[in-house]
Each structure stands twice: as C-alpha cells, then as structure tokens.
Motif scaffolding. Sequence first.
Motif, PDB file in Angstrom:
ATOM      1  N   TRP A  17       0.846  -1.043   0.200  1.00 22.97           N
ATOM      2  CA  TRP A  17      -0.083   0.120   0.000  1.00 22.97           C
ATOM      3  C   TRP A  17       0.900   1.224   0.027  1.00 22.97           C
ATOM      4  O   TRP A  17       1.836   1.331   0.705  1.00 22.97           O
ATOM      5  N   CYS A  18       0.435   2.261  -0.726  1.00 19.02           N
ATOM      6  CA  CYS A  18       1.315   3.456  -0.716  1.00 19.02           C
ATOM      7  C   CYS A  18       0.373   4.567  -0.683  1.00 19.02           C
ATOM      8  O   CYS A  18      -0.843   4.599  -1.396  1.00 19.02           O
ATOM      9  N   PRO A 133      -9.033   6.512   5.784  1.00 25.05           N
ATOM     10  CA  PRO A 133      -9.068   5.445   6.434  1.00 25.05           C
ATOM     11  C   PRO A 133      -8.498   4.110   6.311  1.00 25.05           C
ATOM     12  O   PRO A 133      -8.910   2.932   6.835  1.00 25.05           O
ATOM     13  N   HIS A 134      -7.334   4.376   5.869  1.00 29.31           N
ATOM     14  CA  HIS A 134      -6.585   2.901   5.204  1.00 29.31           C
ATOM     15  C   HIS A 134      -5.241   2.900   6.328  1.00 29.31           C
ATOM     16  O   HIS A 134      -4.163   2.342   5.643  1.00 29.31           O
ATOM     17  N   ALA A 135      -5.188   3.596   7.525  1.00 28.13           N
ATOM     18  CA  ALA A 135      -4.135   3.518   8.311  1.00 28.13           C
ATOM     19  C   ALA A 135      -3.888   2.173   8.654  1.00 28.13           C
ATOM     20  O   ALA A 135      -2.445   1.654   9.098  1.00 28.13           O
ATOM     21  N   ALA A 136      -4.764   1.194   8.769  1.00 24.77           N
ATOM     22  CA  ALA A 136      -4.632  -0.237   9.193  1.00 24.77           C
ATOM     23  C   ALA A 136      -3.650  -0.843   8.276  1.00 24.77           C
ATOM     24  O   ALA A 136      -2.903  -1.803   8.585  1.00 24.77           O
ATOM     25  N   GLN A 137      -3.806  -0.414   6.996  1.00 23.82           N
ATOM     26  CA  GLN A 137      -2.865  -1.220   5.917  1.00 23.82           C
ATOM     27  C   GLN A 137      -1.501  -0.793   5.940  1.00 23.82           C
ATOM     28  O   GLN A 137      -0.543  -1.222   5.265  1.00 23.82           O
ATOM     29  N   LYS A 138      -1.090   0.216   6.869  1.00 21.81           N
ATOM     30  CA  LYS A 138       0.200   0.838   6.995  1.00 21.81           C
ATOM     31  C   LYS A 138       0.627   1.116   5.508  1.00 21.81           C
ATOM     32  O   LYS A 138       1.855   0.848   5.087  1.00 21.81           O
TER      33      LYS A 138
END
Length: 146
Positions: A17-18, A133-138
């Motif tokens: 993920w970027c 909301p994609h902080a969990a994917q780092k």
Amino acid sequence: MKKYTYSAKRADNQENWCVIDAADQVLGRLASQVAYRIRGKHNPLYTPHVDTGDWVVVINADKIRLTGNKLDQKNYYRHSGYVGSLKSQTAREMLEKNPEEVLKKAVQGMLPKNRLGRKLNKKLFVYAGDQHPHAAQKPEPVEIKG
C-alpha cells in the motif's frame, strides 16, 4: 540449463500500500505515475497480463492543478442513454463538486480497457482531504516528482 522468460503469477505479488500527496501536482503527470504504480510497472516482476501492482491511496485531491486554460476548456461528459440527456461539466465545476472524480477518471483512462483494467481500477482510493481510513494497511508514502 533451461532458458526461459519468467511470467509472474498472481500469488507472487506482495500487495503493498502506498499513499501519494496530490497537493500542487499537475493532474496528468500525477495520473500517469499513479497508473504506473497500480499497473505494477515499477515492480521487477511486472507481467502485462497479471495484476502485479500496488494499492494506491491519493490524498489532497482538491489541491490538484491543471495547466493552461484546462479549468475552463476541459469538459467531462456523461450520458444516461436517453435521447437528449448528454450532460457536460467543466473541470472547474467538477473540481468544486467532486474533486476525487477528476483524478479517478484520469487514471482510469490510462489503465487497460479490459477485465484487468476494471480490476486494477478498484485498487485506487482518492480522498479530497488529507485524512484517509486506510491507516491499518500501513501505507508507505511515495514521493512523486512533478
């Protein structure tokens, strides 16, 4: 010793993920870099018919730039299928109402027009502000030279 060309499989991809900051970036140049990442062309395992790309999160889409007179001259069209129902919006109107769509349409135009392109298009997430909301994917930040 066998000599052959290696063709990547779907399982070989390490889906990274970027996150990309679109503030003060030119629309077309940013869209081409995002499409390049989604397609997986930065990956040494790149194979044209396999999804080897990354998931991309773009923030600050409302701060994107268009060069020249494109804000007033570039039009976006949509048609419901009924006679006389062709609607158009300028890029300025589109950026005010829905800034995420401008970048989504630009990237979609740079992806393949087939089953793989539709699948790759789902790997793009665009947000107008700087929160996502994609902080969990780092997601790791990627610097785009523009």
